[in-house]
Write an enzyme that holds these catalytic residues in place. Structure first.
Site, PDB file in Angstrom:
ATOM      1  N   GLU A  67      -1.719  -5.595   8.614  1.00  0.00           N
ATOM      2  CA  GLU A  67      -0.995  -5.048   9.755  1.00  0.00           C
ATOM      3  C   GLU A  67      -1.700  -5.396  11.063  1.00  0.00           C
ATOM      4  OE1 GLU A  67      -0.306  -0.871   9.285  1.00  0.00           O
ATOM      5  OE2 GLU A  67       0.702  -1.104   7.348  1.00  0.00           O
ATOM      6  N   ASP A 102      -1.008  -6.134  -0.280  1.00  0.00           N
ATOM      7  CA  ASP A 102      -1.415  -5.521   0.984  1.00  0.00           C
ATOM      8  C   ASP A 102      -2.927  -5.333   1.043  1.00  0.00           C
ATOM      9  OD1 ASP A 102       0.574  -5.054   2.866  1.00  0.00           O
ATOM     10  OD2 ASP A 102       1.294  -3.235   1.881  1.00  0.00           O
ATOM     11  N   LYS A 120      -1.300  -9.444   2.809  1.00  0.00           N
ATOM     12  CA  LYS A 120      -0.600  -8.987   4.010  1.00  0.00           C
ATOM     13  C   LYS A 120      -1.488  -8.013   4.755  1.00  0.00           C
ATOM     14  CE  LYS A 120       2.968  -6.026   3.940  1.00  0.00           C
ATOM     15  NZ  LYS A 120       2.508  -4.930   4.868  1.00  0.00           N
ATOM     16  N   ASP A 131       0.830  -1.202   0.000  1.00  0.00           N
ATOM     17  CA  ASP A 131       0.000   0.000   0.000  1.00  0.00           C
ATOM     18  C   ASP A 131       0.866   1.254   0.000  1.00  0.00           C
ATOM     19  OD1 ASP A 131       0.888  -0.172   2.608  1.00  0.00           O
ATOM     20  OD2 ASP A 131      -1.103  -0.096   3.530  1.00  0.00           O
ATOM     21  N   SER A 132       2.183   1.071   0.056  1.00  0.00           N
ATOM     22  CA  SER A 132       3.111   2.184  -0.159  1.00  0.00           C
ATOM     23  C   SER A 132       2.948   2.784  -1.546  1.00  0.00           C
ATOM     24  CB  SER A 132       4.557   1.720   0.046  1.00  0.00           C
ATOM     25  OG  SER A 132       4.830   0.549  -0.707  1.00  0.00           O
ATOM     26  N   GLU A 144       8.846  -4.222  11.040  1.00  0.00           N
ATOM     27  CA  GLU A 144       9.278  -2.918  10.527  1.00  0.00           C
ATOM     28  C   GLU A 144       9.745  -1.989  11.639  1.00  0.00           C
ATOM     29  OE1 GLU A 144       7.840   0.836   7.721  1.00  0.00           O
ATOM     30  OE2 GLU A 144       6.595  -0.967   7.856  1.00  0.00           O
TER      31      GLU A 144
END
Length: 274
Positions: free
Chosen positions: A120, A88, A118, A49-50, A187
C-alpha cells in the site's frame, strides 16, 4: 515433468501487458480448496491481508503478520495452477526502509513461491517499489483507500469525492506506475477519478469500489459469496452461501442429536469370514 509443472502460470509481465485490453479478473483466496476454484476463472489470485478480517476476526488488517501471509500464500500456491498469485505485504513489514521491504518480499516469494507482492502507498512508497522492482520482485501497488492506514485515516471512507482532493491521489498513481509497479489496485475512489487515472497511467488499474473503466476488478471472495455478515457498498453479492451453510450445519446437529446420523450407509460392517 509433472502435469502441474507443465502448466504455465500467468506472470506479472503478462498482466502488465493487459493494459487497455481484456479486463483482469482478480479475487482473494486464503486456502488451497478455494484457490483451486478461483484458479479456473481468474487471472490473478490475491492472498490479501484481509485474511485478518475474514479468517481471524480482527477488526482491521493491522494485526496481520508476515508469517500469516506466507502460510496462506503457500496454501494458495498449492491449490492453484494457472493464476498469478500475489501476496500482500502486511503492515509493519515494509514501511521502515526499502531494505526492510526487500527482505520481507524475498521471504514471501521464497517461502510461498508466489509470483508477486502487493504493498500500500503511493508517492511515499515509490522509492521502495522501484528498489524492489529493480531487484526482481514484481510489485502490485495499492492507492486510494489504504486499509493498513486505518489508524491514521480514522475510518474507512471513499477517497476523492471532491475534485479538490484529486491531486494527491493522481500523484500516487503516477508515482507507483513510474516506479515500476506492474499494476495498481485503486480502492474506494470516486468513479470519475478512477476513470481518469486509468486513462492517464501506463499500467493496469485494478478497481475495488472504483470504476468499471478500470483495467480489471478485485473483490474479497467471502464478500461476493455472501459469507460475510456485512460488506462494503462496492460489493455485489454474486452468491448467498451463508444461509445454506448454516442450514447444513443445523441439519447435521439435529441428526447427530437424534442419532439419525451416521446411518447404515456411513458405517463399516465386518468382513465376511472366509
Amino acid at each position: 515433468m509433472s502435469v502441474q509443472s507443465a502448466i504455465k502460470r500467468k506472470t506479472a509481465p503478462e498482466i502488465r501487458a493487459r493494459k487497455g485490453g481484456d479486463p483482469v479478473v482478480m479475487l482473494t483466496s486464503y486456502h488451497a480448496h478455494t484457490a483451486a476454484l478461483v484458479d479456473r476463472y481468474c487471472d490473478v489470485i490475491l492472498v490479501g491481508d484481509s485474511l485478518g478480517n475474514v479468517m481471524h476476526g480482527f477488526e482491521t488488517t493491522v494485526p496481520v503478520t508476515l508469517d500469516m501471509m506466507i502460510l496462506q500464500g503457500r496454501a494458495v500456491m498449492r491449490g492453484s495452477k494457472e493464476a498469478l498469485v500475489v501476496v500482500d505485504m502486511p503492515f509493519g513489514s515494509y514501511e521502515a526502509s526499502k531494505e526492510q521491504a526487500f527482505h520481507s518480499a524475498v521471504r514471501i516469494m521464497k517461502e510461498s513461491l508466489c509470483g508477486a507482492v502487493k504493498l500500500e502507498g503511493g508517492v511515499k512508497m515509490a522509492e521502495t517499489i522501484r528498489f524492489l522492482s529493480e531487484r526482481g520482485v514484481p510489485v502490485m501497488g495499492h492507492i486510494g483507500l489504504t486499509p493498513q492506514s486505518i489508524n491514521t485515516l480514522g475510518s474507512f471512507r471513499a477517497q476523492g469525492r471532491e475534485e479538490s482532493n484529486w491531486a494527491p491521489i493522481e500523484a500516487d498513481a503516477r508515482a507507483v506506475a513510474e516506479a515500476g509497479a506492474f499494476s495498481v489496485v485503486i480502492e474506494a475512489v470516486a468513479e470519475p477519478l478512477a476513470r481518469k487515472i486509468t486513462a492517464d497511467i501506463a499500467i493496469p488499474t485494478i478497481g475495488i469500489g472504483a470504476s468499471a473503466a478500470c483495467d480489471g476488478q478485485v473483490l474479497v471472495l467471502e464478500d461476493m459469496l455472501g459469507l460475510s455478515p456485512w460488506a462494503p457498498k462496492f460489493v455485489k453479492r454474486f452468491g448467498d452461501l451463508g444461509p445454506g451453510i448454516e442450514a447444513a450445519i443445523k441439519d447435521y446437529a439435529d441428526e447427530v442429536r437424534s442419532r439419525a446420523f451416521p446411518g447404515p450407509e456411513h458405517v463399516y460392517g465386518m468382513k465376511a469370514k472366509s
